[in-house]
Design a protein around this motif. Structure first.
Motif, PDB file in Angstrom:
ATOM      1  N   TYR A 222       0.810  -1.223   0.000  1.00 51.91           N
ATOM      2  CA  TYR A 222       0.000   0.000   0.000  1.00 51.91           C
ATOM      3  C   TYR A 222       0.838   1.265   0.000  1.00 51.91           C
ATOM      4  O   TYR A 222       0.370   2.322  -0.443  1.00 51.91           O
ATOM      5  N   PHE A 223       2.057   1.199   0.509  1.00 57.30           N
ATOM      6  CA  PHE A 223       2.916   2.380   0.467  1.00 57.30           C
ATOM      7  C   PHE A 223       3.163   2.784  -0.990  1.00 57.30           C
ATOM      8  O   PHE A 223       3.106   3.966  -1.346  1.00 57.30           O
ATOM      9  N   GLY A 224       3.407   1.791  -1.852  1.00 53.09           N
ATOM     10  CA  GLY A 224       3.608   2.074  -3.272  1.00 53.09           C
ATOM     11  C   GLY A 224       2.350   2.596  -3.928  1.00 53.09           C
ATOM     12  O   GLY A 224       2.406   3.493  -4.784  1.00 53.09           O
ATOM     13  N   VAL A 225       1.196   2.048  -3.541  1.00 51.66           N
ATOM     14  CA  VAL A 225      -0.073   2.545  -4.078  1.00 51.66           C
ATOM     15  C   VAL A 225      -0.252   4.021  -3.721  1.00 51.66           C
ATOM     16  O   VAL A 225      -0.627   4.841  -4.564  1.00 51.66           O
ATOM     17  N   LEU A 226       0.029   4.370  -2.460  1.00 50.78           N
ATOM     18  CA  LEU A 226      -0.117   5.757  -2.017  1.00 50.78           C
ATOM     19  C   LEU A 226       0.792   6.687  -2.818  1.00 50.78           C
ATOM     20  O   LEU A 226       0.382   7.786  -3.216  1.00 50.78           O
ATOM     21  N   GLN A 227       2.019   6.274  -3.067  1.00 53.74           N
ATOM     22  CA  GLN A 227       2.934   7.124  -3.835  1.00 53.74           C
ATOM     23  C   GLN A 227       2.416   7.344  -5.251  1.00 53.74           C
ATOM     24  O   GLN A 227       2.531   8.442  -5.809  1.00 53.74           O
ATOM     25  N   GLY A 228       1.828   6.316  -5.826  1.00 61.04           N
ATOM     26  CA  GLY A 228       1.250   6.464  -7.158  1.00 61.04           C
ATOM     27  C   GLY A 228       0.106   7.456  -7.164  1.00 61.04           C
ATOM     28  O   GLY A 228      -0.008   8.297  -8.065  1.00 61.04           O
ATOM     29  N   VAL A 229      -0.742   7.394  -6.146  1.00 62.76           N
ATOM     30  CA  VAL A 229      -1.880   8.326  -6.051  1.00 62.76           C
ATOM     31  C   VAL A 229      -1.382   9.755  -5.855  1.00 62.76           C
ATOM     32  O   VAL A 229      -1.858  10.692  -6.514  1.00 62.76           O
ATOM     33  N   LEU A 230      -0.434   9.953  -4.942  1.00 66.40           N
ATOM     34  CA  LEU A 230       0.071  11.299  -4.654  1.00 66.40           C
ATOM     35  C   LEU A 230       0.788  11.911  -5.850  1.00 66.40           C
ATOM     36  O   LEU A 230       0.899  13.134  -5.956  1.00 66.40           O
TER      37      LEU A 230
END
Length: 301
Positions: A222-230
């Motif tokens: 999920y950390f990678g998902v968050l970076q993609g969203v941001l």
């Protein structure tokens, strides 16, 4: 080597007399003498020179006395720390939780714990594998389901849902989907269904992928998902708790969410009276309460 014999030897060497050592140990002189003699026989050496004015250590006795003196000092220090621990929190604490919860929620809040307890030494183990707490692979765990292992004390902390987020700037540039069908006009960012994750998140990702998604980015955490969203790559499937620390996120399709995921704190029964565990438990509960206050506070415009 028999610790009881070493203890008696140390008392004799310190007092320089069998009689005085016996008084300290509440043993008869003959009992003390027998124990020292038995120790000398087990080591096949002479530890004392005996003369009319008392006992003098031999060279071998000096070596052993140095060792027992160091052991005594360490034991005294440990005893003092045990007594102190009734009021103070210090020492090693091994905490295990998932990569997502550990990196997105727990780690950013640890400064508050260190501020209150600067002598704590935390070993944060972030992995999806469930560590064996009764076998002391870790001291305390935060898990996304109720622990099934026996001999654990467990406490439900909160519930989490996987929801859809986009960044404010992404919504300004591309708009937000109005229904599931229009989600296909956006890039979906989520954990790969094949990666280890909570079942609720996996089921939501699989369901969303059936919506004729034209562009997809999958990440194994999920950390990678968050970076993609941001970074405005698209709309991401993330735990709802990330919004507290990330005000730039906008919830999209609020009716689309996973089932509830229970979050539990657990630790071995034998650590019930641990001051470190109590401090960590109270810290986590306080942080959750603060998050609820922030979420309930009105937005200032």
């Amino acid at each position: 080597m028999d610790w009881d014999k070493l203890r008696i030897f140390h008392a004799v060497a310190d007092a320089g007399s069998l009689t005085h050592a016996g008084d300290t140990l509440h043993l008869s002189q003959s009992a003390v003498s027998r124990q020292v003699r038995a120790l000398e026989e087990s080591l096949n050496t002479t530890l004392f020179h005996r003369h009319a004015r008392g006992l003098i250590l031999t060279e071998q006795g000096e070596l052993l006395f140095d060792a027992t003196q160091a052991m005594n000092k360490r034991l005294d220090a440990a005893s003092a720390r045990i007594r102190d621990s009734e009021e103070e929190v210090f020492g090693d604490l091994r905490v295990t939780t998932t990569l997502g919860f550990g990196s997105l929620w727990l780690a950013p809040r640890l400064p508050a714990l260190y501020e209150d307890f600067p002598d704590l030494k935390i070993d944060l183990m972030l992995e999806e594998r469930v560590l064996d707490l009764p076998m002391r692979e870790a001291d305390v765990a935060i898990r996304m389901k109720e622990p099934s292992q026996a001999d654990l004390i467990r406490k439900k902390l909160m519930t989490v849902r996987m929801v859809l987020f986009a960044s404010k700037s992404y919504v300004e540039q591309h708009g937000a989907p109005q229904d599931l069908k229009s989600l296909g006009d956006h890039r979906l960012i989520c954990q790969s269904p094949d990666s280890i994750q909570v079942g609720a998140g996996q089921r939501l990702a699989v369901e969303l992928m059936t919506q004729d998604i034209t562009s997809l980015l999958t990440v194994n955490n999920y950390f990678g998902v968050l970076q993609g969203v941001l970074n405005n790559l698209g709309i991401g499937v993330l735990p709802d708790y990330v919004q507290v620390d990330t005000p730039d996120l906008v919830r999209v399709l609020p009716d689309v969410q996973s089932t509830e995921v229970p979050v539990y704190l657990a630790f071995p029964e034998e650590l019930r009276h641990s001051k470190r565990i109590a401090a960590f438990r109270d810290f986590v509960q306080k942080q959750i309460a603060l998050d609820r206050q922030k979420a309930a506070a009105p937005v200032m415009r």
